[in-house]
Design an enzyme around this catalytic site. Structure first.
Site, PDB file in Angstrom:
ATOM      1  N   SER A  53       0.853  -1.182   0.000  1.00  0.00           N
ATOM      2  CA  SER A  53       0.000   0.000   0.000  1.00  0.00           C
ATOM      3  C   SER A  53       0.887   1.229   0.000  1.00  0.00           C
ATOM      4  O   SER A  53       2.080   1.155   0.317  1.00  0.00           O
ATOM      5  CB  SER A  53      -0.902   0.000   1.246  1.00  0.00           C
ATOM      6  OG  SER A  53      -1.599   1.220   1.379  1.00  0.00           O
ATOM      7  N   ARG A  54       0.315   2.375  -0.339  1.00  0.00           N
ATOM      8  CA  ARG A  54       1.063   3.625  -0.199  1.00  0.00           C
ATOM      9  C   ARG A  54       1.233   3.999   1.266  1.00  0.00           C
ATOM     10  O   ARG A  54       2.030   4.868   1.600  1.00  0.00           O
ATOM     11  CB  ARG A  54       0.359   4.740  -0.961  1.00  0.00           C
ATOM     12  CG  ARG A  54       0.501   4.622  -2.469  1.00  0.00           C
ATOM     13  CD  ARG A  54      -0.327   5.627  -3.214  1.00  0.00           C
ATOM     14  NE  ARG A  54      -1.759   5.419  -3.004  1.00  0.00           N
ATOM     15  CZ  ARG A  54      -2.701   5.908  -3.793  1.00  0.00           C
ATOM     16  NH1 ARG A  54      -2.366   6.621  -4.842  1.00  0.00           N
ATOM     17  NH2 ARG A  54      -3.975   5.685  -3.534  1.00  0.00           N
ATOM     18  N   HIS A  96      -6.026   0.764 -12.077  1.00  0.00           N
ATOM     19  CA  HIS A  96      -5.655  -0.552 -12.612  1.00  0.00           C
ATOM     20  C   HIS A  96      -4.542  -0.461 -13.655  1.00  0.00           C
ATOM     21  O   HIS A  96      -3.634  -1.286 -13.668  1.00  0.00           O
ATOM     22  CB  HIS A  96      -6.878  -1.241 -13.218  1.00  0.00           C
ATOM     23  CG  HIS A  96      -7.842  -1.734 -12.191  1.00  0.00           C
ATOM     24  ND1 HIS A  96      -9.005  -2.400 -12.520  1.00  0.00           N
ATOM     25  CD2 HIS A  96      -7.832  -1.661 -10.828  1.00  0.00           C
ATOM     26  CE1 HIS A  96      -9.657  -2.712 -11.406  1.00  0.00           C
ATOM     27  NE2 HIS A  96      -8.962  -2.270 -10.373  1.00  0.00           N
ATOM     28  N   LYS A 114     -12.015  -6.594 -11.692  1.00  0.00           N
ATOM     29  CA  LYS A 114     -12.901  -6.135 -12.755  1.00  0.00           C
ATOM     30  C   LYS A 114     -13.397  -4.721 -12.428  1.00  0.00           C
ATOM     31  O   LYS A 114     -13.522  -4.372 -11.243  1.00  0.00           O
ATOM     32  CB  LYS A 114     -14.047  -7.118 -12.962  1.00  0.00           C
ATOM     33  CG  LYS A 114     -14.880  -7.389 -11.690  1.00  0.00           C
ATOM     34  CD  LYS A 114     -15.895  -6.293 -11.420  1.00  0.00           C
ATOM     35  CE  LYS A 114     -16.310  -6.259  -9.992  1.00  0.00           C
ATOM     36  NZ  LYS A 114     -16.883  -4.947  -9.615  1.00  0.00           N
ATOM     37  N   ARG A 182     -16.822   6.003  -3.766  1.00  0.00           N
ATOM     38  CA  ARG A 182     -16.330   5.322  -4.957  1.00  0.00           C
ATOM     39  C   ARG A 182     -17.421   5.126  -5.994  1.00  0.00           C
ATOM     40  O   ARG A 182     -17.147   5.134  -7.195  1.00  0.00           O
ATOM     41  CB  ARG A 182     -15.746   3.962  -4.543  1.00  0.00           C
ATOM     42  CG  ARG A 182     -15.166   3.146  -5.672  1.00  0.00           C
ATOM     43  CD  ARG A 182     -14.585   1.841  -5.152  1.00  0.00           C
ATOM     44  NE  ARG A 182     -15.602   0.977  -4.589  1.00  0.00           N
ATOM     45  CZ  ARG A 182     -16.385   0.173  -5.306  1.00  0.00           C
ATOM     46  NH1 ARG A 182     -16.269   0.149  -6.636  1.00  0.00           N
ATOM     47  NH2 ARG A 182     -17.270  -0.597  -4.727  1.00  0.00           N
ATOM     48  N   ASP A 195     -18.871  -0.662 -12.316  1.00  0.00           N
ATOM     49  CA  ASP A 195     -18.752  -1.444 -11.095  1.00  0.00           C
ATOM     50  C   ASP A 195     -19.628  -2.683 -11.101  1.00  0.00           C
ATOM     51  O   ASP A 195     -19.191  -3.770 -10.708  1.00  0.00           O
ATOM     52  CB  ASP A 195     -19.095  -0.584  -9.882  1.00  0.00           C
ATOM     53  CG  ASP A 195     -18.631  -1.225  -8.588  1.00  0.00           C
ATOM     54  OD1 ASP A 195     -19.476  -1.785  -7.872  1.00  0.00           O
ATOM     55  OD2 ASP A 195     -17.427  -1.191  -8.308  1.00  0.00           O
TER      56      ASP A 195
END
Length: 352
Positions: A53-54, A96, A114, A182, A195
């Site tokens: 992760s960041r 992605h 996906k 999101r 989504d």
């Protein structure tokens, strides 16, 4: 006279525990990554050995919660870990492209959540990078690898449905509007089509292939992303797919394939382990198959991971059940639907 639906084929490779074990790294450890990791650890020999992760704190907390050996405070550290065989890209879809190409550039195999990218153009970039690097790359369309899907696949291949005429699928749930979430923020790839609708479009592609025409209608949230959409896809021979998706109401999450010789109706939800009901061409009921594996909901993600492990062991670089060109084609359809609806894309402009 017996009908093909009277005796159904058994699903092939139904047990994920049979697959060769790979060492997985997870990029962007959030909710979907947690469920993926738990599915692998609980239902297969696959092991997530690193999380990146960041935020070093976020990665460490994920690793501690899910039995992961190592954690990294940068994506670059994870993809260069020599003990990671394959990287699972679990970020929101606008990242992605960046994260998949980062892993590919480090020589890692990749499983990308996906939709594989926000647009067909970005998906093509990922596919080209993987092919040039000679690594395995696959979209995490986990429905394709469920036992129930393999039963339908075998019957489609055998022509048991006759001439295909109508395919349907829906996926919708009710989400409270939050412009920063999101689901509704254009910068995060918000909107129902990317989504949820990707499942329905992928089902249509599974049954009918790429459409020759796309008709889309829908409504937009105040942020400009699609909150509801209905699609009519028409194939070269006139077969049609009727699809719907949305984030303002819960829908049945059912899918069907109807042909001249019979039809199949999934149990709900069609996109995770459930069941199948078959009907002969005269409408009479034939078989009813139910998934009895004990795997529920996102436990079903273990099937795609096991499939990837088998493909890598066999020296493949793409999934024969869901190749990269089909992932791109699905996004071509979604790109066009978003364009017709007028949804706002990443960065606040028209859909890319």
């Amino acid at each position: 006279m017996t009908h093909p639906f009277d005796t159904l084929p058994a699903p092939r490779h139904p047990d994920p525990a049979d697959a060769p074990a790979l060492r997985w790294g997870v990029l962007a450890p959030g909710a979907i990554a947690a469920d993926f990791t738990d599915a692998l650890h609980g239902h297969s020999g696959q092991r997530v050995v690193a999380a990146g992760s960041r935020s070093a704190e976020r990665a460490a907390a994920f690793a501690a919660a899910h039995g992961v050996e190592r954690s990294y405070g940068s994506y670059e550290q994870l993809v260069t870990d020599p003990e990671v065989d394959v990287v699972y890209v679990a970020s929101p879809h606008p990242q992605h492209l960046e994260l998949a190409t980062l892993a590919i550039g480090a020589g890692k195999h990749v499983l990308i959540e996906k939709p594989i990218a926000v647009t067909a153009r970005d998906a093509t970039t990922i596919a080209e990078a993987a092919r040039q690097a000679g690594v395995f790359a696959m979209e995490a369309m986990w429905t394709r690898y469920l036992p129930q899907t393999d039963i339908v696949r075998q019957l489609l291949d055998d022509g048991a449905f006759g001439d295909l005429r109508v395919v349907t699928a829906d996926f919708g749930f009710a989400a409270d509007f939050d412009p920063a979430s999101r689901m509704f923020d254009p910068a995060l790839g918000g909107g129902a089509l990317l989504d949820l609708g990707v499942y329905a479009v992928s089902w249509a592609s599974f049954a009918l292939g790429a459409p020759e025409s796309v008709i889309a209608s829908g409504s937009l949230a105040p942020t400009g992303v699609d909150e509801q959409a209905a699609l009519i896809l028409t194939s070269a021979d006139g077969a049609q797919a009727l699809l719907s998706t949305g984030v303002r109401a819960a829908t049945p999450s059912l899918a069907t394939i109807s042909g001249s010789a019979g039809r199949v109706e999934t149990d709900s939800p069609f996109w995770s382990p459930s069941g199948l009901r078959f009907f002969r061409g005269d409408g009479s009921a034939a078989a009813h198959w139910t998934d009895t594996s004990g795997r529920h909901g996102r436990d079903g993600m273990v099937y795609e991971a096991a499939a990837l492990a088998r493909y890598v062991a066999d020296g493949l670089t793409e999934s024969p059940l869901h190749p990269l060109d089909e992932s791109i084609s699905t996004l071509v359809t979604i790109d066009e639907a978003r364009r017709q609806i007028g949804t706002v894309g990443v960065g606040g402009g028209p859909a890319d």
